[in-house]
Structure formats: structure tokens, C-alpha cells
Design an enzyme around this catalytic site. Structure first.
Site, PDB file in Angstrom:
ATOM      1  CB  THR A   1     -12.894   5.015  -0.251  1.00 20.10           C
ATOM      2  OG1 THR A   1     -12.488   3.927   0.574  1.00 20.10           O
ATOM      3  CG2 THR A   1     -11.804   6.068  -0.256  1.00 20.10           C
TER       4      THR A   1
ATOM      5  CG  ASP B   1      -2.813   1.285  -2.268  1.00 29.18           C
ATOM      6  OD1 ASP B   1      -3.120   1.505  -1.077  1.00 29.18           O
ATOM      7  OD2 ASP B   1      -2.505   0.165  -2.694  1.00 29.18           O
TER       8      ASP B   1
ATOM      9  CD  GLU C   1      -0.121  -3.580   3.211  1.00 27.97           C
ATOM     10  OE1 GLU C   1      -0.913  -4.433   2.772  1.00 27.97           O
ATOM     11  OE2 GLU C   1       0.705  -2.986   2.494  1.00 27.97           O
TER      12      GLU C   1
ATOM     13  CE  LYS D   1      -3.742  -2.499   2.184  1.00 24.85           C
ATOM     14  NZ  LYS D   1      -4.422  -2.836   0.937  1.00 24.85           N
TER      15      LYS D   1
HETATM   16  O1  RIB Z   1      -3.788  -2.063  -1.792  1.00 22.28           O
HETATM   17  C1  RIB Z   1      -3.272  -3.065  -2.617  1.00 22.28           C
HETATM   18  C2  RIB Z   1      -2.054  -3.645  -1.995  1.00 22.28           C
HETATM   19  O2  RIB Z   1      -2.405  -4.329  -0.811  1.00 22.28           O
HETATM   20  C3  RIB Z   1      -1.345  -4.668  -2.834  1.00 22.28           C
HETATM   21  O3  RIB Z   1      -0.377  -4.096  -3.669  1.00 22.28           O
HETATM   22  C4  RIB Z   1      -0.783  -5.637  -1.807  1.00 22.28           C
HETATM   23  O4  RIB Z   1       0.608  -5.670  -1.780  1.00 22.28           O
HETATM   24  C5  RIB Z   1      -1.362  -5.207  -0.479  1.00 22.28           C
HETATM   25  O5  RIB Z   1      -0.482  -4.475   0.230  1.00 22.28           O
END
Ligand code: RIB
Length: 302
Positions: free
Chosen positions: A217, A249, A141, A41
């Protein structure tokens, strides 16, 4: 002058299988196609913001493996500053096996590896560049204490902060209070707020100080912003959906760039909606992020 965006977050190598429909537990289905590509992300947001014309610094950790090489390749191609990316000697680069069905819906597993080894010292090393940013964005993350620390360092320096609480998680209220903007989807909003009421009431429950706004969203419904005493919904652009992975993203990058460039809240969200709309028309995550001229062209159609 280009907007300056600092992103504290993850890189994952995406391992994506495309199939007619997602398998049920215990079932095997045939895939149509398998693709590896840069994701995560944080890194996706960095790529999208750079393609929108921002000067982007990415702060994160990868391993010392071949996936890390591919991370640096895309960052180099997109002109993203990587002075504060650490190559961890003990952890593998994050990976994300992803399934995408014919409707473009996805399921994702993240094995975060080096992303989870980020430390407060990694943020301290980037403190000067954070102090010069227009906006700092972070996601979930990486370890939550690092999310909180990055937001705290940015706020101490008077920098605007966006917390993208993805994937869904629950953060302590004192961390949420450090975010000027929170950008959950509906599921993430329920996790973050611990409430299951309406979007507006769940969002409002997160606001604990002046100057905070929640931007929820809503996929094909666009996005709704909620502040202490106002709310508004900005419609999505209608497009042919191929792969929704990375849409959040793209939205966050568009929103951050819009804010950093001084757009109003409604304008920044429209810009973010256009960025996300173009992203879902293409397969993949980072590679599917649109460029500035494409976003401007889509905005002109409204
Ligand atoms: O938001 C999409 C992303 O979520 C992907 O690219 C994957 O790696 C996860 O992190």
C-alpha cells in the site's frame, strides 16, 4: 452467497486525541477533541469486511472490562460471529492511545493486553470455521507464533491466507512462506524483508514459493502488487483526507472481500483502494469503515 472471511487478530479500544500538530518530545499541545471508539487492526478489518457484505468470524481475546463490552457491542451491531472470542480473566482489553493532526496523519501506541494472551488452542477451537472460509487474514498485534499457527492451520485446510504485517515487524521466513498474500505499507515492507531497496525488489525478496503475491500500500499513490514475474500499480481515489487511521485495515478488508468474491487481483485492489479512500474521509477507525453501496458508488466514478 456472502464471502466467508475469518480474521485472527486484535481488538483495542482507541483513545484518540485530535490536534493541530503532533507534540514534539517534551512538549505539551492543546487538543481539539477526544474520542473513544472500537479499534484494533483485526477488529477494524472485521467491521469493514462485514460492512462490505461478507460473513465474518473474528477470532481474538479481550478482557473482562468495560472496553470488552464495547467490543461485543460493535461486533453484535455489525453481525460479526464472536463464538471464538475469549474473555481473558487475567488480562485487560487492548488499548490504543492515538494522536491525529490536522493533516489526518496519526501516531499510535498499542498496549495489547489480552491480545497477546491468544494461544494455539484459541485457533484450534476455530479450526472448523477456518476450514470453511474463503480467506483468512491475520496481522501483527497478536503474538507472532499465533500468527504463524493461524496461517499454518488455514494452509493445511487449503484456505487462502492474507498476512497484513502491521504494525511493522520481522517474521521468520517459514511464517512468511505460509502467506499467499502479504499487504505491507512501505515501512512494513522494509521491516518484513529486512531490505531497503526499491518497493519492487523488497517485495520480490519475500516471495519464496509459487502462488505468493505482495501487495504494497502506497497511500495517495494507491497500491502496487508484485509477484514472481509481474507487477502492477493500481491508483488511489482522490479524496479529502480527515483521518488516515484505519486506512490499512479498510484496504485489507476490501482486498479480502474482493478476492473471496472471485475478483481479479487488479479488481480486488481497486475495490480495496476505494474502501480505504472512503475510510480516510471520516474520523475514527471502525466507525469510519464504509458500507458496500458507498464503495460501489466510488468505483463507478472511475
Ligand atoms: O490500524 C489502526 C489501528 O491500529 C487502531 O484502531 C489501533 O487500535 C491500532 O491497532
Amino acid at each position: 452467497m456472502a464471502a466467508k472471511i475469518v480474521i485472527v487478530g486484535s481488538f483495542n479500544m482507541d483513545l484518540t486525541a485530535y490536534m493541530e500538530r503532533l507534540p514534539r518530545p517534551g512538549e505539551t499541545v492543546n487538543g481539539r477533541k477526544f474520542v473513544t471508539g472500537p479499534g484494533g487492526k483485526g477488529s477494524n478489518q472485521a467491521v469493514a469486511a462485514a460492512r462490505l457484505g461478507a460473513e465474518v468470524t473474528f477470532v481474538g481475546r479481550v478482557g473482562q472490562d468495560v472496553f470488552a463490552e464495547q467490543a461485543f457491542n460493535i461486533w453484535r451491531q455489525e453481525g460479526i460471529h464472536t463464538d471464538y472470542v475469549i474473555r481473558d480473566a487475567n488480562q485487560a482489553t487492548g488499548v490504543a492511545p492515538i494522536w491525529v493532526d490536522d493533516a489526518g496523519e496519526n501516531s499510535i501506541v498499542v498496549v495489547l493486553g489480552a491480545n497477546l494472551a491468544m494461544s494455539q488452542a484459541d485457533i484450534d477451537a476455530a479450526a472448523e470455521v477456518i476450514a470453511q472460509a474463503d480467506v483468512l487474514i491475520t496481522q501483527l498485534e497478536i503474538n507472532y507464533d499465533i500468527v504463524g499457527y493461524a496461517l499454518k492451520v488455514a494452509k493445511q485446510k487449503g484456505i487462502r491466507t492474507i498476512l497484513n504485517p502491521a504494525p511493522a515487524g520481522h517474521l521468520p521466513p517459514d511464517v512468511v512462506a505460509l502467506a499467499d498474500f502479504m499487504t505491507p505499507n512501505e515501512t512494513e515492507l522494509e521491516s518484513l524483508s529486512g531490505q531497503s531497496g526499491s518497493v519492487e525488489s523488497n517485495a520480490r525478496s519475500l516471495l519464496t514459493r509459487e502462488g505468493q503475491t505482495v501487495v504494497v500500500t502506497l497511500g495517495a499513490q494507491g497500491a502496487q502488487w508484485v509477484s514472481k514475474d509481474a507487477a502492477n500499480q493500481i491508483p488511489a481515489f482522490k479524496v479529502q483526507v480527515v483521518d488516515t487511521t484505519g486506512a490499512g485495515d479498510a484496504f485489507n478488508a476490501g482486498f479480502a472481500v474482493g478476492l473471496a468474491e472471485g475478483k481479479s487481483l487488479d479488481e480486488a485492489i481497486a475495490f480495496a483502494n476505494a474502501t480505504a479512500a472512503l475510510c480516510v474521509t471520516r474520523p475514527g477507525t471502525a466507525p469510519s469503515m464504509p458500507r458496500r453501496d458507498e464503495v460501489e458508488a466510488l468505483l463507478k466514478t472511475r
